[in-house]
Scaffold this motif. Structure first.
Motif, PDB file in Angstrom:
ATOM      1  N   TYR A   1      -6.156   8.087  -3.566  1.00 18.22           N
ATOM      2  CA  TYR A   1      -6.086   9.286  -2.745  1.00 18.22           C
ATOM      3  C   TYR A   1      -5.701   9.017  -1.290  1.00 18.22           C
ATOM      4  CZ  TYR A   1      -8.601  11.162  -6.749  1.00 18.22           C
ATOM      5  OH  TYR A   1      -8.970  11.529  -8.017  1.00 18.22           O
ATOM      6  N   SER A   2      -5.761   7.771  -0.866  1.00 17.86           N
ATOM      7  CA  SER A   2      -5.552   7.442   0.546  1.00 17.86           C
ATOM      8  C   SER A   2      -4.187   6.835   0.796  1.00 17.86           C
ATOM      9  CB  SER A   2      -6.624   6.465   1.018  1.00 17.86           C
ATOM     10  OG  SER A   2      -6.320   5.985   2.315  1.00 17.86           O
TER      11      SER A   2
ATOM     12  N   ASN B   1      -3.569   4.819   3.020  1.00 20.58           N
ATOM     13  CA  ASN B   1      -3.800   3.415   3.394  1.00 20.58           C
ATOM     14  C   ASN B   1      -3.755   2.466   2.202  1.00 20.58           C
ATOM     15  OD1 ASN B   1      -4.150   4.092   6.108  1.00 20.58           O
ATOM     16  ND2 ASN B   1      -6.343   4.451   5.835  1.00 20.58           N
ATOM     17  N   SER B   2      -3.845   3.010   1.000  1.00 17.64           N
ATOM     18  CA  SER B   2      -3.857   2.175  -0.201  1.00 17.64           C
ATOM     19  C   SER B   2      -2.460   1.788  -0.669  1.00 17.64           C
ATOM     20  CB  SER B   2      -4.562   2.909  -1.337  1.00 17.64           C
ATOM     21  OG  SER B   2      -5.902   3.206  -0.991  1.00 17.64           O
TER      22      SER B   2
END
Length: 122
Positions: A104-105, A107-108
Motif C-alpha cells: 500500500y505504500s 515507499n515499498s
C-alpha cells in the motif's frame, strides 16, 4: 536497467472503460509484486491496486468492484482493467515494482514507470 512502460491511458466518458498495461524489462518480473498508483496535481500519489508474485490482489476501497488487476508473467506485463470510470478517477496512473514492505505504500516500490494520463469527463 529496469524499465516500466505504461500504456492505455486516454480520455473516456463516465461509465466507460480503459485497460492500462505496464510492460517491464530488466528485472525478473515473476519475482516482483506489482502495483498501480495514481496522482493528481497537488495531491500525494495514492495506492490503487497491487498484485503479488503469486497472484494475490489488493485494491483501494475507492476502486474495489470496478478495477481488476492481473499479470502475465510470460509477457512481463501487468494490467489494470478499469470499468465504470468516474470523473474522480482522473489522474496520472503509475506502474511500480515492489521491493520490500507493504503493497500500500509508495515507499515499498523501488521502480516506477513514467505514468499514463487517464481523464474521465463528459
Amino acid at each position: 536497467q529496469v524499465q516500466l512502460l505504461e500504456s492505455g491511458g486516454g480520455l473516456v466518458q463516465p461509465g466507460g472503460s480503459l485497460r492500462l498495461s505496464c510492460a517491464a524489462s530488466g528485472l525478473t518480473f515473476s519475482n516482483y509484486a506489482m502495483g498501480w498508483f495514481r496522482q493528481v496535481p497537488g495531491k500525494e500519489r495514492e495506492f490503487v491496486s497491487a498484485i503479488s508474485w503469486s497472484g494475490s490482489t489488493y485494491y483501494a476501497d475507492s476502486v474495489k468492484g470496478r478495477f481488476t488487476i492481473s499479470r502475465d508473467n510470460a509477457k512481463n506485463t501487468v494490467y489494470l482493467q478499469m470499468n465504470s470510470l468516474k470523473p474522480e478517477d482522473t489522474a496520472v496512473y503509475y506502474c511500480a515494482a515492489k521491493s520490500v514492505g507493504t503493497v500500500y505504500s509508495t515507499n515499498s516500490y523501488g521502480y516506477w514507470g513514467q505514468g499514463t494520463q487517464v481523464t474521465v469527463t463528459s
